[in-house]
Design an enzyme around this catalytic site. Structure first.
Site, PDB file in Angstrom:
ATOM      1  N   ALA A  62       0.854  -1.185   0.000  1.00  0.00           N
ATOM      2  CA  ALA A  62       0.000   0.000   0.000  1.00  0.00           C
ATOM      3  C   ALA A  62       0.891   1.237   0.000  1.00  0.00           C
ATOM      4  CB  ALA A  62      -0.863  -0.022   1.252  1.00  0.00           C
ATOM      5  N   GLY A 101       0.734  -5.153   0.789  1.00  0.00           N
ATOM      6  CA  GLY A 101      -0.373  -5.187  -0.160  1.00  0.00           C
ATOM      7  C   GLY A 101       0.040  -5.742  -1.512  1.00  0.00           C
ATOM      8  N   GLU A 104      -0.149  -9.327  -1.093  1.00  0.00           N
ATOM      9  CA  GLU A 104      -1.570  -9.682  -0.960  1.00  0.00           C
ATOM     10  C   GLU A 104      -2.255  -9.683  -2.328  1.00  0.00           C
ATOM     11  OE1 GLU A 104      -1.939  -6.655   2.194  1.00  0.00           O
ATOM     12  OE2 GLU A 104      -3.058  -8.161   3.315  1.00  0.00           O
ATOM     13  N   GLU A 124       4.223  -5.568   7.239  1.00  0.00           N
ATOM     14  CA  GLU A 124       3.375  -4.550   7.876  1.00  0.00           C
ATOM     15  C   GLU A 124       3.710  -4.326   9.350  1.00  0.00           C
ATOM     16  OE1 GLU A 124       2.329  -6.732   5.676  1.00  0.00           O
ATOM     17  OE2 GLU A 124       0.768  -5.908   4.378  1.00  0.00           O
TER      18      GLU A 124
HETATM   19  C1  3H9 Z   1       0.575  -2.382   3.395  1.00  0.00           C
HETATM   20  O1  3H9 Z   1       0.831  -2.844   2.335  1.00  0.00           O
HETATM   21  C2  3H9 Z   1      -0.757  -2.532   4.066  1.00  0.00           C
HETATM   22  C3  3H9 Z   1      -1.656  -3.529   3.408  1.00  0.00           C
HETATM   23  O2  3H9 Z   1      -1.471  -4.804   3.977  1.00  0.00           O
HETATM   24  C4  3H9 Z   1      -3.094  -3.191   3.627  1.00  0.00           C
HETATM   25  C5  3H9 Z   1      -3.590  -1.889   3.150  1.00  0.00           C
HETATM   26  C6  3H9 Z   1      -5.048  -1.696   3.299  1.00  0.00           C
HETATM   27  N1  3H9 Z   1       4.567   3.451   0.070  1.00  0.00           N
HETATM   28  O3  3H9 Z   1      13.276   2.018   0.647  1.00  0.00           O
HETATM   29  P1  3H9 Z   1      13.717   2.769  -0.570  1.00  0.00           P
HETATM   30  C7  3H9 Z   1       9.309   5.024  -1.081  1.00  0.00           C
HETATM   31  S1  3H9 Z   1       1.692  -1.451   4.250  1.00  0.00           S
HETATM   32  C8  3H9 Z   1       5.018   4.674  -0.208  1.00  0.00           C
HETATM   33  O4  3H9 Z   1      14.734   3.824  -0.399  1.00  0.00           O
HETATM   34  P2  3H9 Z   1      14.943   0.418  -1.664  1.00  0.00           P
HETATM   35  C9  3H9 Z   1      10.354   5.389  -0.046  1.00  0.00           C
HETATM   36  O5  3H9 Z   1       9.815   6.261   0.921  1.00  0.00           O
HETATM   37  C10 3H9 Z   1       3.128  -1.427   3.207  1.00  0.00           C
HETATM   38  N2  3H9 Z   1       6.317   4.952  -0.478  1.00  0.00           N
HETATM   39  O6  3H9 Z   1      14.161   1.797  -1.757  1.00  0.00           O
HETATM   40  C11 3H9 Z   1      11.404   6.050  -0.928  1.00  0.00           C
HETATM   41  O7  3H9 Z   1      10.955   7.369  -1.206  1.00  0.00           O
HETATM   42  P3  3H9 Z   1      12.030   8.533  -1.400  1.00  0.00           P
HETATM   43  C12 3H9 Z   1       3.902  -2.665   3.296  1.00  0.00           C
HETATM   44  C13 3H9 Z   1       7.164   3.930  -0.445  1.00  0.00           C
HETATM   45  O8  3H9 Z   1      15.220   0.020  -3.034  1.00  0.00           O
HETATM   46  C14 3H9 Z   1      11.325   5.250  -2.221  1.00  0.00           C
HETATM   47  O9  3H9 Z   1      10.045   4.617  -2.224  1.00  0.00           O
HETATM   48  N3  3H9 Z   1       5.114  -2.555   2.522  1.00  0.00           N
HETATM   49  C15 3H9 Z   1       6.766   2.624  -0.157  1.00  0.00           C
HETATM   50  O10 3H9 Z   1      16.059   0.522  -0.690  1.00  0.00           O
HETATM   51  C16 3H9 Z   1      12.413   4.197  -2.343  1.00  0.00           C
HETATM   52  O11 3H9 Z   1      12.380   3.393  -1.186  1.00  0.00           O
HETATM   53  C17 3H9 Z   1       6.308  -2.196   3.056  1.00  0.00           C
HETATM   54  O12 3H9 Z   1       6.417  -1.988   4.235  1.00  0.00           O
HETATM   55  C18 3H9 Z   1       5.399   2.403   0.105  1.00  0.00           C
HETATM   56  N4  3H9 Z   1       4.907   1.169   0.365  1.00  0.00           N
HETATM   57  O13 3H9 Z   1      13.903  -0.594  -1.009  1.00  0.00           O
HETATM   58  C19 3H9 Z   1       7.461  -2.075   2.101  1.00  0.00           C
HETATM   59  N5  3H9 Z   1       7.853   1.819  -0.183  1.00  0.00           N
HETATM   60  O14 3H9 Z   1      12.899   8.121  -2.534  1.00  0.00           O
HETATM   61  C20 3H9 Z   1       8.153  -0.756   2.269  1.00  0.00           C
HETATM   62  C21 3H9 Z   1       8.893   2.597  -0.501  1.00  0.00           C
HETATM   63  O15 3H9 Z   1      11.191   9.738  -1.606  1.00  0.00           O
HETATM   64  N6  3H9 Z   1       9.230  -0.540   1.336  1.00  0.00           N
HETATM   65  N7  3H9 Z   1       8.491   3.867  -0.675  1.00  0.00           N
HETATM   66  O16 3H9 Z   1      12.784   8.563  -0.099  1.00  0.00           O
HETATM   67  C22 3H9 Z   1      10.421  -1.156   1.415  1.00  0.00           C
HETATM   68  O17 3H9 Z   1      10.643  -2.019   2.241  1.00  0.00           O
HETATM   69  C23 3H9 Z   1      11.497  -0.718   0.458  1.00  0.00           C
HETATM   70  O18 3H9 Z   1      11.129   0.543  -0.036  1.00  0.00           O
HETATM   71  C24 3H9 Z   1      11.759  -1.645  -0.760  1.00  0.00           C
HETATM   72  C25 3H9 Z   1      12.767  -0.968  -1.718  1.00  0.00           C
HETATM   73  C26 3H9 Z   1      12.353  -2.976  -0.235  1.00  0.00           C
HETATM   74  C27 3H9 Z   1      10.499  -1.922  -1.509  1.00  0.00           C
END
Ligand code: 3H9
Length: 683
Positions: A62, A101, A104, A124
């Site tokens: 999400a 998400g 999911e 999450e």
């Molecule tokens: C969820 O899914 C809830 C659902 O179950 C239900 C909903 C109803 N959203 O980390 P990076 C941005 S909760 C918005 O440096 P990497 C991040 O802020 C979600 N923005 O890259 C950054 O922005 P900026 C569950 C996001 O290559 C840029 O993307 N998912 C999101 O080192 C690059 O990120 C997670 O918890 C997001 N979901 O790592 C996964 N994700 O450049 C969270 C990233 O402006 N994300 N951004 O600073 C991660 O773990 C890592 O970003 C990922 C890439 C491994 C994907």
């Protein structure tokens, strides 16, 4: 340009999400996927649908920045419900990471093909949440409650290989994902394979399993609400219908997303990414190529630092003063790797490859090719200056000369050599190969190139980087000194060792101050303070520490410190109370009963006040950097978001009022409120 596109070729529709950087499931994406599915469903002749993503990864979940805002339809649960009614085989083609998400979404598909390097997971919990789009209901149905709860509660993604063994993945792509997904779709069409809705599967578990699981994770997840909610939601999958289970998940998710813990953890998620952004440093700033690393000093710190680079197969030369000291350092590093093999973190073969990158030497000329030298010698300015002078004469002109000092004046150190622009602080925290923080200290002279390289290096070795300016103790130790000071003074004023530790532990710290000192060795701080000007710390607060060390009580390693140890049993050392009474008399401190509330507020508000001063003085670039430092370096509870975020949550005005009260009672040498904090309260 639309973030979702569809291409139909020979009975197969390919729906591609393209929402850089990580294909987060923003409103536009949800709407795009929903419409694409409707359009494809309405077309004749489509017999399989592939859902995939452009760019570097499958969906990262999400869009976290949308939480806290009014939900916009279609929400993720609405989209998932739509997907659950699709009657054409749906195949998720996953590269990079399918997280939250995103995973999911893939679980709503009927088949999943993963690139060999792909990972899937439900992280999450790291945001103080549970999966909120069916993950707690579908994953247990697919892989069983035990494996599902392990994934949900650890938040750790699993590899494609593991996903295949768990039957999350139906196939691993060995060549090009796009081609392999098409071939898989053709196979499904040819064989008339049925659609497989995970929601239609059954899952059962003995209720006692959940009780036992809760007990098993209790100490690791202490204080966090999300793991408890996750257990409830997964349990519902085993006792209620799929639809009813979804309702339980939804209720728990909404409670968490609106609650303080998730807000705090989301704050840290963005704060950690923001911390790596430094004004003036961007992708156009030149970075140096680091191919060879040298470490000066093979103590616990030097060895731990070396492991970070060896893990990435970077050649490391470690310099020590004698062949015996070299051998001891080699043994320490070998032990670290031995324990990683034992814990199953790496294989024997990986260990051998990493250790093969290590060279030990006693000769400075052996490190003349290093691109980065990090000194981790004794914390003393004269000793460090001597090392730097030596490095100035042997290191190649472009080499980055870094110090791991925790307190000393880096500007002074840099000024002692002919190339101060190459000097930077790389402050690791013990154990250096485990602790996630790297405090990068920029001196008045550090070049942008050197700073940009350090930031890149931190990412490469998997550390969270925060940049600090030069001051006594930088961000981390300057704050922690204040925290330790209040704990020490409270003993003199009448609090007991166990009381202080219990209050801090209950607040959510990993352990109390005195338990921590006993573990680390009280002598380390005592020795460090011998080189620190009394202007910089309160001698009264650390008088007991010095007396204990003088009496041979250095903590766990000597069998006694603030506590005495008898096997697993620890008891407050009675000598501490005697010393507290003696020093209270000497310093004319009136002893009194101290409330738990006062202990918590004195220790935590000291952190907050110092943290805001650090921001006010420009030592930290922003308040959120301070939160990142204190959570990553000292285990400040992540569900409170860091000390400065916490101040906002409990009210800046309350914090300022209490600090003013403390100033009246205890004097304003340490309790002068930060101007920035006062401004925040006024706002
Ligand atoms: C969820 O899914 C809830 C659902 O179950 C239900 C909903 C109803 N959203 O980390 P990076 C941005 S909760 C918005 O440096 P990497 C991040 O802020 C979600 N923005 O890259 C950054 O922005 P900026 C569950 C996001 O290559 C840029 O993307 N998912 C999101 O080192 C690059 O990120 C997670 O918890 C997001 N979901 O790592 C996964 N994700 O450049 C969270 C990233 O402006 N994300 N951004 O600073 C991660 O773990 C890592 O970003 C990922 C890439 C491994 C994907």
């Amino acid at each position: 340009m639309s973030v979702v596109s569809t291409e139909i070729n020979n009975e197969i529709a390919v729906i591609t999400i393209d929402n850089p950087p990580v294909n987060a499931l923003s409103h536009a994406v949800r709407e795009g996927v929903s419409r694409a599915l409707q359009d494809v469903g309405a077309k004749d002749g489509v017999r399989a649908i592939i859902l995939c993503c452009a760019g570097r990864t499958f969906c990262a979940g999400a869009d976290i920045s949308e939480f806290g805002k009014p939900p916009k339809s279609p929400t993720l649960p609405e989209l998932m419900e739509q997907m659950d009614h699709i009657t054409i085989p749906l195949i998720a083609a996953i590269h990079g990471t399918a997280l939250g998400g995103g995973f999911e979404l893939a679980l709503c598909c009927h088949y999943r093909i993963l690139e060999a390097a792909a990972k899937v997971g439900l992280p999450e919990v790291n945001l103080g949440l549970i999966p909120g789009a069916g993950g707690t209901q579908r994953l247990p149905r697919l892989i069983g409650v035990s494996q599902a709860l392990d994934m949900i509660i650890s938040g750790k993604p699993v590899s494609a290989e593991k996903a295949l063994s768990l039957k999350i993945a139906d196939r691993i792509s060995q060549n090009t994902l796009e081609q392999d997904a098409l071939a898989f779709a053709e196979e499904i069409i040819k064989d008339y394979r049925p659609i497989r809705r995970i929601s239609a599967l059954d899952v059962k578990a003995d209720p006692i399993f959940f009780e036992n699981f809760g007990k098993k994770i209790a100490s690791k997840t202490r204080g966090f609400l999300a793991p408890i909610a996750a257990i409830e939601a997964v349990k519902a999958a085993t006792t209620q219908s799929f639809e009813e289970g979804l309702k339980v998940e939804r209720t728990e998710f909404i409670k968490l997303v609106e609650g303080p813990q998730s807000k705090a953890q989301r704050h840290l998620f963005f704060a950690e990414r923001e911390a790596a952004k430094v004004p003036g440093i961007d992708k156009n700033t030149a970075v140096l190529d680091i191919r060879q690393v040298a470490i000066i000093g093979g103590g616990i710190m030097g060895c731990g630092i070396a492991v970070n680079f060896l893990n990435k197969l970077l050649p490391v030369t470690l310099l020590e003063i004698s062949p015996e000291a070299c051998e001891t350092a080699r043994q320490k590093i070998t032990e670290i790797y031995g324990s990683s093999v034992k814990k199953g973190r790496i294989t024997e073969d990986q260990k051998d490859k990493m250790l093969a990158q290590l060279t030990l030497t006693c000769a400075y000329h052996d490190i003349s090719d290093a691109d980065l030298v990090i000194e981790a010698v004794f914390e003393n300015m004269d000793v460090k200056k001597q090392v730097f002078e030596k490095l100035d004469s042997v290191a190649k002109p472009t080499a980055i000369l870094a110090t791991n000092t925790s307190f000393l004046d880096l500007n002074e150190m840099a000024s002692a050599i002919s190339r101060p622009q190459n000097v930077i602080g790389l402050h690791f925290f013990s154990p250096a190969h485990i602790m996630p923080l790297l405090e990068i200290i920029r001196t008045d002279h550090t070049s942008d190139e050197v700073l940009a390289t350090a930031l890149k290096l931190a990412k490469m070795i998997g550390k969270t980087a925060v940049v600090s300016g030069v001051c006594y103790g930088f961000i981390a130790n300057r704050m922690s000194s204040c925290y330790g000071r209040e704990a020490g003074l409270l003993l003199l004023e009448g609090a007991g060792v166990e009381q202080v530790d219990r209050v801090l532990y209950d607040f959510g710290m990993p352990m109390g101050m005195f338990t921590m000192l006993d573990m680390a060795g009280i002598d380390i701080g005592v020795m460090a303070r011998e080189n620190i000007s009394p202007e910089n710390y309160d001698q009264r607060a650390f008088a007991i520490h010095a007396a204990l060390v003088k009496a041979g009580y250095k903590g766990q390693k000597t069998g006694a410190g603030f506590y005495t140890y008898d096997g697993q049993q620890k008891t407050a050392n009675p000598m501490v109370n005697e010393l507290a009474q003696k020093f209270a008399e000497e310093f004319q401190i009136i002893r009194r009963p101290i409330s738990d509330q006062e202990i918590e507020e004195r220790c935590i508000f000291a952190l907050i006040n110092e943290g805001y001063k650090i921001v006010e003085e420009g030592i930290a670039l922003r308040a959120s950097d301070v939160d990142v430092v204190f959570t990553a370096a000292f285990g400040f509870p992540r569900y409170r978001g860091g000390p400065l975020f916490y101040a906002e949550q409990i009210g800046f005005d309350y914090v300022v009022r209490k600090i003013n009260e403390f100033a009246k009672t205890h004097g304003d040498r340490w309790w002068r409120p930060s101007k920035l904090l006062i401004n925040m309260a006024a706002k």
